[in-house]
Every structure is written in structure tokens, then in C-alpha cells.
Design an enzyme around this catalytic site. Sequence first.
Site, PDB file in Angstrom:
ATOM      1  N   GLY A   1       0.837  -1.201   0.000  1.00 58.46           N
ATOM      2  CA  GLY A   1       0.000   0.000   0.000  1.00 58.46           C
ATOM      3  C   GLY A   1       0.874   1.254   0.000  1.00 58.46           C
ATOM      4  O   GLY A   1       2.045   1.195  -0.372  1.00 58.46           O
TER       5      GLY A   1
ATOM      6  N   HIS B   1       2.052   4.788  -5.037  1.00 64.15           N
ATOM      7  CA  HIS B   1       2.491   5.947  -5.809  1.00 64.15           C
ATOM      8  C   HIS B   1       2.660   5.509  -7.262  1.00 64.15           C
ATOM      9  O   HIS B   1       2.425   4.334  -7.600  1.00 64.15           O
ATOM     10  CB  HIS B   1       3.786   6.536  -5.225  1.00 64.15           C
ATOM     11  CG  HIS B   1       4.865   5.525  -5.011  1.00 64.15           C
ATOM     12  ND1 HIS B   1       5.505   4.877  -6.045  1.00 64.15           N
ATOM     13  CD2 HIS B   1       5.401   5.017  -3.871  1.00 64.15           C
ATOM     14  CE1 HIS B   1       6.403   4.048  -5.567  1.00 64.15           C
ATOM     15  NE2 HIS B   1       6.360   4.091  -4.231  1.00 64.15           N
ATOM     16  N   GLU B   2       3.112   6.434  -8.080  1.00 62.48           N
ATOM     17  CA  GLU B   2       3.214   6.189  -9.523  1.00 62.48           C
ATOM     18  C   GLU B   2       4.113   4.981  -9.834  1.00 62.48           C
ATOM     19  O   GLU B   2       3.907   4.290 -10.830  1.00 62.48           O
ATOM     20  CB  GLU B   2       3.711   7.475 -10.199  1.00 62.48           C
ATOM     21  CG  GLU B   2       3.589   7.518 -11.681  1.00 62.48           C
ATOM     22  CD  GLU B   2       2.191   7.182 -12.215  1.00 62.48           C
ATOM     23  OE1 GLU B   2       2.144   6.472 -13.238  1.00 62.48           O
ATOM     24  OE2 GLU B   2       1.170   7.594 -11.622  1.00 62.48           O
TER      25      GLU B   2
ATOM     26  N   HIS C   1       4.272   2.124  -8.115  1.00 61.10           N
ATOM     27  CA  HIS C   1       3.407   0.942  -8.035  1.00 61.10           C
ATOM     28  C   HIS C   1       2.475   0.877  -9.245  1.00 61.10           C
ATOM     29  O   HIS C   1       2.234  -0.184  -9.809  1.00 61.10           O
ATOM     30  CB  HIS C   1       2.525   0.988  -6.781  1.00 61.10           C
ATOM     31  CG  HIS C   1       3.271   0.964  -5.488  1.00 61.10           C
ATOM     32  ND1 HIS C   1       3.365   2.061  -4.662  1.00 61.10           N
ATOM     33  CD2 HIS C   1       3.948  -0.020  -4.859  1.00 61.10           C
ATOM     34  CE1 HIS C   1       4.060   1.757  -3.591  1.00 61.10           C
ATOM     35  NE2 HIS C   1       4.431   0.497  -3.681  1.00 61.10           N
TER      36      HIS C   1
ATOM     37  N   LYS D   1      13.589  -0.239  -7.851  1.00 58.24           N
ATOM     38  CA  LYS D   1      14.107   0.541  -6.719  1.00 58.24           C
ATOM     39  C   LYS D   1      14.569  -0.387  -5.607  1.00 58.24           C
ATOM     40  O   LYS D   1      15.553  -0.140  -4.950  1.00 58.24           O
ATOM     41  CB  LYS D   1      13.079   1.536  -6.185  1.00 58.24           C
ATOM     42  CG  LYS D   1      13.773   2.516  -5.243  1.00 58.24           C
ATOM     43  CD  LYS D   1      12.863   3.559  -4.710  1.00 58.24           C
ATOM     44  CE  LYS D   1      12.002   3.025  -3.611  1.00 58.24           C
ATOM     45  NZ  LYS D   1      12.772   2.573  -2.414  1.00 58.24           N
TER      46      LYS D   1
ATOM     47  N   SER E   1       8.955   6.634  -3.461  1.00 55.01           N
ATOM     48  CA  SER E   1       8.940   5.650  -2.373  1.00 55.01           C
ATOM     49  C   SER E   1       7.803   6.006  -1.437  1.00 55.01           C
ATOM     50  O   SER E   1       7.542   7.202  -1.204  1.00 55.01           O
ATOM     51  CB  SER E   1      10.273   5.727  -1.599  1.00 55.01           C
ATOM     52  OG  SER E   1      10.144   5.077  -0.350  1.00 55.01           O
TER      53      SER E   1
END
Length: 282
Positions: A31, A34-35, A37, A149, A185
Site C-alpha cells: 500500500g 504511488h506512480e 506501483h 528501486k 517511495s
Amino acid sequence: MKIVRTAGAIREEVRAERARGSSVGLVPTMGGLHEGHLSLVRRAREENDVVVVSIFVNPLQFGPGEDLDAYPRDEERDVLLLDGAGAGIVFVPPVEEVHPEDRATTVTVGGLSEVLEGAHRPGHFDGVCTVVAKLFNLVGPERAYFGQKDAQQAAVLKRMIEDLGFPLDLVVCPIVREPDGLALSSRNAYLSASERGQAKVLFRALQAGRPLAEAGDYVAAEKEMLRVLRTEEGVAPDYAAAVDADTFGPPLPGGRVLLAVAARVGPARLIDNIDPDMEETS
Ligand code: PAF
């Protein structure tokens, strides 16, 4: 888009999709989306008939004193974002649906789990491997998507898949960055405005190390990355390393070299890396 919360329900939803002949892609997340994901979800949507996204803040991968309690949790927002990105099924289990109270099994990948992130966060990769193995077994996807990342996480999971024979492909998607270079992140949410400014130094350090690594001087690359990280007051480096991108050991002749950094910036512990062979987006 369906939301399911139990192991039985996710198995049943996937079984129904399979009966319709659908291929299944899995995007495991904790959860705080952000972009980065969402780029995984879109890629999974391109390559599979149905995309399952799990949202589960996995307690096993947090050490004592880490940010388990503070980790961003906003299911309503995450679900809206996932709907927009094309997810078909969202699996949001409570802890007991994933880890039985009397759990006696832990999945450990030796060697590459013990350096860099593994050395600074003992037990972290055991927690990641144990939950991801469980999700693979519950969902049974053809493909699973992870972000570059967390490059070491992806390498550890690739090894787990090979060693344990999970019948799926692991797809690693590029880092997504802010225009100023900061890697997206969930933990960026912990940063104040001034810490947000300081956090840009992680990408600057990687860029400073890159030409030295490309010239084959890995010791100089590591020193330079550390030097740059230390130019920013309030940033406490954990490591700056040039490693082989598959083994996370010393760079190998002819192998891919990854530059990786980790540092504390205020309340956040941030990581970033550059793999010269991997495209990035912002
Ligand atoms: O990368 C993450 O968000 C987590 O480590 C993962 C893969 C979802 C396992 O909890």
C-alpha cells in the site's frame, strides 16, 4: 474491480478467472501507493488478462524499532488508484489470513540476502521471501511484478523462484523518479519540506559514482558516492556500494554493475540505485 480479504476468497476469484482462460499477473505491495506501483500495475495489465494486487503491510519484514506502525495505510485511496490503473482484483488480507499465529516456516535465501540491505536490516529478506512465497501460492500467477528501486529484493526473489521452482516469471520494472531525481517511495511521505530537499542527494551521489564505475574504478565510485552523500547535513549514509547486479557480491568481469546507496534522511531510511542497463522514467 473486486476487493477480497481472505485466502479462500482470493483462491476462488483466481480459480474463476482461470476457468475463463485468463492469465494472471500479481503485483505485491504494502500500500502507500504511488506512480511507481501504478507503473507495475499498468505493465501487468499489458501482459496479463487479469491483474491481482495485494496490499499487505507485512510485519515479518520490519525489524524492532523500524516503521511498521508508521507505514502509510490508506486503503480507500489505494483502491481508487488501483481501479484507475486497471487492477482486476485487490487482495487486502488481515495478518492472520497470511501468517498463522503458530507459523513455523520461514523462507531464507542465503548469501545475497546477507549483504547491504540484509546486513543493515537483519531478517528483512526472510520476511519478504516468506510473504512473497505465500502470495505466490495463494494467487498462482504466471508473472509477478516488482520495482527496480528495491533491486536487492528483486534479486533475492529471483533466486528464491529459481531455487524453489515457482512456475512464474519475475518482471522487474524501472524506477520512477520525481523530476528532480528523487526515486518514488512510500517512505518519502515521512519527509518534511527541508528533508525532501536533502533527499535529492541520493540520486546526485549515484550520478557522481556512475562515470567512475563505468571506467571500472569501483573503489573510487564508492568513495565518491559516500563523499557526495556526506555533503548534505542531516543525511546519514548507511552504505554506498558498487556490486554485481545479480549476486550483490563484488563486480564481476563482463557482469552488470549496480550502484546502490542507502541513507537516513530525518525519520526516513531511503534507498536508491542505478543499473546502467535499465531505463528509467519520471
Ligand atoms: O516491496 C514491497 O513493497 C514489499 O517488500 C513486498 C514485495 C510487497 C513484500 O511485502
